[in-house]
Design an enzyme around this catalytic site. Structure first.
Site, PDB file in Angstrom:
ATOM      1  N   CYS A  60       0.931  -1.311   0.222  1.00  0.00           N
ATOM      2  CA  CYS A  60       0.080  -0.196  -0.104  1.00  0.00           C
ATOM      3  C   CYS A  60       0.818   1.170  -0.061  1.00  0.00           C
ATOM      4  CB  CYS A  60      -1.136  -0.040   1.189  1.00  0.00           C
ATOM      5  SG  CYS A  60      -0.116  -0.025   2.848  1.00  0.00           S
ATOM      6  N   HIS A 327      -1.435   1.533   7.451  1.00  0.00           N
ATOM      7  CA  HIS A 327      -1.929   0.916   6.009  1.00  0.00           C
ATOM      8  C   HIS A 327      -1.984   2.669   5.480  1.00  0.00           C
ATOM      9  CE1 HIS A 327      -4.197  -0.216   2.547  1.00  0.00           C
ATOM     10  NE2 HIS A 327      -5.331   0.718   2.698  1.00  0.00           N
TER      11      HIS A 327
END
Length: 380
Positions: A60, A327
């Site tokens: 990510c 994230h």
């Protein structure tokens, strides 16, 4: 003739990439993505530069950076137009070629999401640490990507020199002996004035940057201007941090102050949320308020070079979670629709301007000029 052979070599390598690229692009939602795109999102029209990226397993951080770079029109145009091929150093760089294909598929492809595996693989050959499917720092990855593209695409100049002597030394810019699309867009320069507090002798030091790492002066809430003021305020170096003074011929307490002697067209701010104190690691969750338009850098730029003192936000990298299990996502403004989009790996959604301000912001991309729609082909 040598240039012709380079074109042929690059073209053949591109064909090889292309066959692999489409093989992976068709698998976009089959692997790694725990949040499949819903039917409502699939029915939305597909715009240029509004394309999701497959998560290859804890990638990510890479997807967020690629989305931000994909939103910078001058950089996209440079690769879509093919200008990068003539600038390649010696060989046809796999990283630059793969990067061009990412930009091409994200801007000219008809898929809602594509796989960045070709770029990830090419980049990982040079930097194996990023091939590990573990958490990586997006800011560190950005610096490596910009440096690699610069080294591949740079052009040399005859000599390294400085601005005219009529310009004050505190504002003088160093003229580099090499340049690239990366330096033309992202490279700035800091000028440090270093004053010995005993003899008051003043010396100057220049330092180039592509990313400015800003301290966060509050645990709970502050503004980007607070962070900038903290970075550019005068510091006193004492005790173990004393600097050697050539006049005193010994280390002395020193006052150090920086200003910007060259402001880049794209300025990237890294908000230093990850703090290490000895063996203790923590993440600062300070809510930092940053403007979407008219960020004023006038107080920090040397007066002679205040051509573009105000900047507009064009992209944001967000980090949610903690140091061990976070994230990354990205907010990017599209130059075609002039709307903001949230990029969360394969999931893409339009967001209002009011949602761009977030307490999870980690990297801020500002531009001193508005972006136009990238030109796809060079003029003949």
């Amino acid at each position: 003739m040598a240039l012709f052979h380079l074109y042929v070599f690059c073209f053949l390598k591109m064909l090889s990439f292309l066959s692999m690229w489409h093989q992976h692009s068709t698998e976009c939602t089959d692997h790694y993505d725990p949040f499949p795109v819903n039917e409502a999102d699939e029915n939305q029209p597909h715009f240029q530069g509004v394309t999701g990226l497959q998560n290859l397993g804890n990638t990510c951080y890479m997807n967020a950076i690629l989305q931000c770079l994909c939103s910078i029109s001058p950089l996209v145009e440079y690769f879509l137009s093919g200008k990068y091929i003539t600038a390649l150093q010696k060989d046809c760089s796999e990283v630059a070629t793969a990067f061009a294909y990412v930009m091409t598929d994200m801007w000219l492809g008809d898929s809602d999401c594509v796989s960045p595996e070709i770029f990830w693989s090419a980049f990982g050959k040079l930097y194996p640490a990023f091939m590990k499917k573990t958490q990586q720092d997006a800011q560190e990855f950005l610096i490596y990507v910009l440096n690699e593209l610069h080294e591949t695409l740079k052009k040399y100049h005859r000599r390294r020199s400085y601005e005219k002597r009529s310009i004050p030394r505190s504002c003088r810019k160093m003229i580099a002996n090499e340049s690239s699309i990366i330096t033309r867009l992202f490279e700035g320069q800091l000028n440090y004035s270093i004053i010995c507090l005993k003899c008051e002798n003043c010396t100057y030091k220049n330092e180039v940057f592509t990313v400015l790492s800003l301290p966060i002066p509050s645990k709970y809430e502050c503004s980007l201007q607070d962070c900038l003021q903290c970075f550019f305020q005068q510091d006193t170096l004492a005790w173990d941090n004393q600097i050697y003074c050539s006049f005193c011929e010994t280390k002395q307490e020193t006052a150090v102050k920086a200003n910007i002697s060259k402001a880049p067209k794209i300025i990237v701010f890294h908000l230093k949320r990850f703090d290490i104190l000895g063996t203790m690691k923590r993440k600062l969750r300070t809510d930092i308020h940053y403007p979407l338009t008219n960020l004023d850098l006038t107080p920090y730029i040397c007066p002679i070079f205040r051509k573009h003192p105000k900047y507009n936000l064009c992209a944001v990298v967000n980090h949610s979670g903690d140091l061990d299990g976070g994230h990354y996502t990205a907010f990017c403004k599209n130059s075609v629709t002039h709307a903001w989009y949230n990029f969360d790996d394969t999931r893409v959604s339009e967001i209002p301007d009011t949602s761009v301000q977030t307490a999870t912001a980690y990297l801020l991309f500002y531009s001193c000029q508005p972006f136009s729609i990238p030109i796809q082909k060079r003029k003949s």
